[in-house]
Scaffold this motif. Sequence first.
Motif, short mmCIF file in Angstrom:
data_model
loop_
_atom_site.label_atom_id
_atom_site.label_comp_id
_atom_site.label_asym_id
_atom_site.label_seq_id
_atom_site.Cartn_x
_atom_site.Cartn_y
_atom_site.Cartn_z
N LEU A 8 -98.01 -67.49 34.14
CA LEU A 8 -98.01 -68.95 34.09
C LEU A 8 -98.54 -69.46 35.42
N ARG A 9 -99.67 -70.17 35.36
CA ARG A 9 -100.33 -70.60 36.59
C ARG A 9 -100.57 -72.10 36.58
N GLU A 10 -100.74 -72.65 37.78
CA GLU A 10 -101.22 -74.02 37.91
C GLU A 10 -102.75 -73.99 37.85
N VAL A 11 -103.30 -74.87 37.03
CA VAL A 11 -104.75 -74.94 36.85
C VAL A 11 -105.16 -76.41 36.88
N PRO A 12 -106.42 -76.70 37.13
CA PRO A 12 -106.86 -78.09 37.08
C PRO A 12 -106.68 -78.66 35.68
N GLN A 13 -106.31 -79.93 35.61
CA GLN A 13 -106.17 -80.57 34.31
C GLN A 13 -107.53 -80.67 33.62
N PRO A 14 -107.61 -80.25 32.35
CA PRO A 14 -108.85 -80.47 31.61
C PRO A 14 -108.93 -81.93 31.17
N HIS A 15 -110.13 -82.41 30.91
CA HIS A 15 -110.30 -83.78 30.45
C HIS A 15 -111.22 -83.81 29.22
N ALA A 16 -111.02 -84.83 28.41
CA ALA A 16 -111.79 -84.96 27.17
C ALA A 16 -113.21 -85.39 27.46
N GLY A 17 -114.18 -84.67 26.89
CA GLY A 17 -115.57 -85.08 26.94
C GLY A 17 -115.82 -86.21 25.96
N ARG A 39 -116.98 -86.54 22.95
CA ARG A 39 -116.61 -86.40 21.55
C ARG A 39 -115.31 -85.61 21.36
N ALA A 40 -114.50 -85.56 22.40
CA ALA A 40 -113.29 -84.73 22.36
C ALA A 40 -112.03 -85.55 22.56
N VAL A 41 -110.90 -84.92 22.22
CA VAL A 41 -109.60 -85.50 22.54
C VAL A 41 -108.82 -84.48 23.35
N ARG A 42 -107.95 -85.00 24.22
CA ARG A 42 -107.04 -84.13 24.95
C ARG A 42 -105.65 -84.29 24.36
N VAL A 43 -104.99 -83.15 24.14
CA VAL A 43 -103.65 -83.14 23.57
C VAL A 43 -102.67 -82.67 24.62
N ARG A 44 -101.62 -83.48 24.82
CA ARG A 44 -100.49 -83.03 25.64
C ARG A 44 -99.63 -82.16 24.75
N VAL A 45 -99.65 -80.85 25.02
CA VAL A 45 -99.00 -79.88 24.14
C VAL A 45 -97.48 -79.92 24.34
N THR A 46 -96.76 -79.96 23.23
CA THR A 46 -95.29 -79.90 23.27
C THR A 46 -94.75 -78.61 22.68
N GLY A 71 -107.51 -69.06 22.44
CA GLY A 71 -107.28 -68.67 23.81
C GLY A 71 -106.92 -69.80 24.74
N ARG A 72 -106.37 -70.92 24.20
CA ARG A 72 -106.08 -72.06 25.08
C ARG A 72 -104.79 -72.81 24.74
N ALA A 73 -104.04 -72.34 23.76
CA ALA A 73 -102.96 -73.17 23.22
C ALA A 73 -101.71 -73.24 24.10
N VAL A 74 -101.38 -72.16 24.79
CA VAL A 74 -100.13 -72.14 25.56
C VAL A 74 -100.42 -72.71 26.95
N ALA A 75 -100.46 -74.03 26.99
CA ALA A 75 -100.83 -74.77 28.20
C ALA A 75 -100.35 -76.20 28.06
N ASP A 76 -100.27 -76.90 29.16
CA ASP A 76 -99.83 -78.29 29.10
C ASP A 76 -100.81 -79.17 28.34
N PHE A 77 -102.10 -78.85 28.44
CA PHE A 77 -103.14 -79.66 27.79
C PHE A 77 -104.15 -78.79 27.07
N VAL A 78 -104.60 -79.27 25.91
CA VAL A 78 -105.68 -78.62 25.17
C VAL A 78 -106.71 -79.69 24.83
N VAL A 79 -107.98 -79.38 25.04
CA VAL A 79 -109.07 -80.28 24.68
C VAL A 79 -109.77 -79.74 23.44
N VAL A 80 -109.93 -80.60 22.43
CA VAL A 80 -110.53 -80.21 21.16
C VAL A 80 -111.64 -81.19 20.81
N GLU A 81 -112.77 -80.68 20.37
CA GLU A 81 -113.88 -81.53 19.95
C GLU A 81 -113.56 -82.22 18.62
N THR A 82 -114.18 -83.38 18.38
CA THR A 82 -114.07 -84.04 17.08
C THR A 82 -115.48 -84.27 16.51
#
Length: 309
Positions: free
Chosen positions: A18-27, A29-36, A95-106
Amino acid sequence: MSRAVIYDTFGGPEVLELREVPQPHAGPRAVRVRVTAAGLNPMDWGIAARPELAAQFGIALPSGFGYDFAGVVDEIGSDAEGFAVGDRVYGGAMGRAVADFVVVETPPSAAEMLWHTPEGISDEVAATLPVAGMTAAAALAAVELRSGDTILIGGAAGGVGVFAVQLAKLAGATVIGTASPSTFEFLRRFGVEPVAYGPGLADRVRALAPEGVTAATDLFGTETAEAARALGVSPERISTVAAGPNPPGGVRATGGFDAAPESMARITDSILAGRITVPIAATFPIEEIREAVTLQADRHVHGKIVITL
């Protein structure tokens, strides 16, 4: 900064950090999800442990971990479609789901999934659905399951199995499920006739179903598929999901990405109507990811494991 589970080398749960990483941001055509919540699947630790499997899914090191997630949209690109800040959503990101944030294209790419979470379904339950639900639906569709069938389901008590047996019952099939004896009572709650896996499987199934088996799906390896062939089931009515792209004997290989688009809506509608139950075996905070994956990899869990964030 935000948190994400990362691994730099292939291996067991010990490689997950479990590491600290830079926050990803939505491009745009994308949305960012705060993962719960993030649901675990056998493929997650399989990819982390096996370079050849990781390559099949386009995973290179260093990599994030997990596929299934649920949460809330908290950032949206200027050209994103179909979602708004504050929407509850669930889906998959390789390969990205277990994280505070996930960015997904729409709309999502071929390797991603994203749906609105129906009112009445918790994030923990929603996070168990993408891989297991869609894989179960695809496995049954591949054998053209219909009312009156007797189907043999291999790995019936696992994460995919608990969806497959319930979907098969809803279709009007009689279900025989392979499992360890410790899970027999668990499976009987779903109306399944359990049978022990291992040598002699075909003989045990023949004793349980003297009138024959008409379809089969193997959710773990090839043992169930081979038993079904020995029982006279036609190869086109046998499916596998974890035997590689070319399983032996002409049986049908499939997976979650082959599921019909409407499959998830049918599953969530059935959950809301009380016709499908989603057993969550355990939840772990993200800080205990290694413990959670160790339990998942033991393969004797009754239902799904969820990481909470």
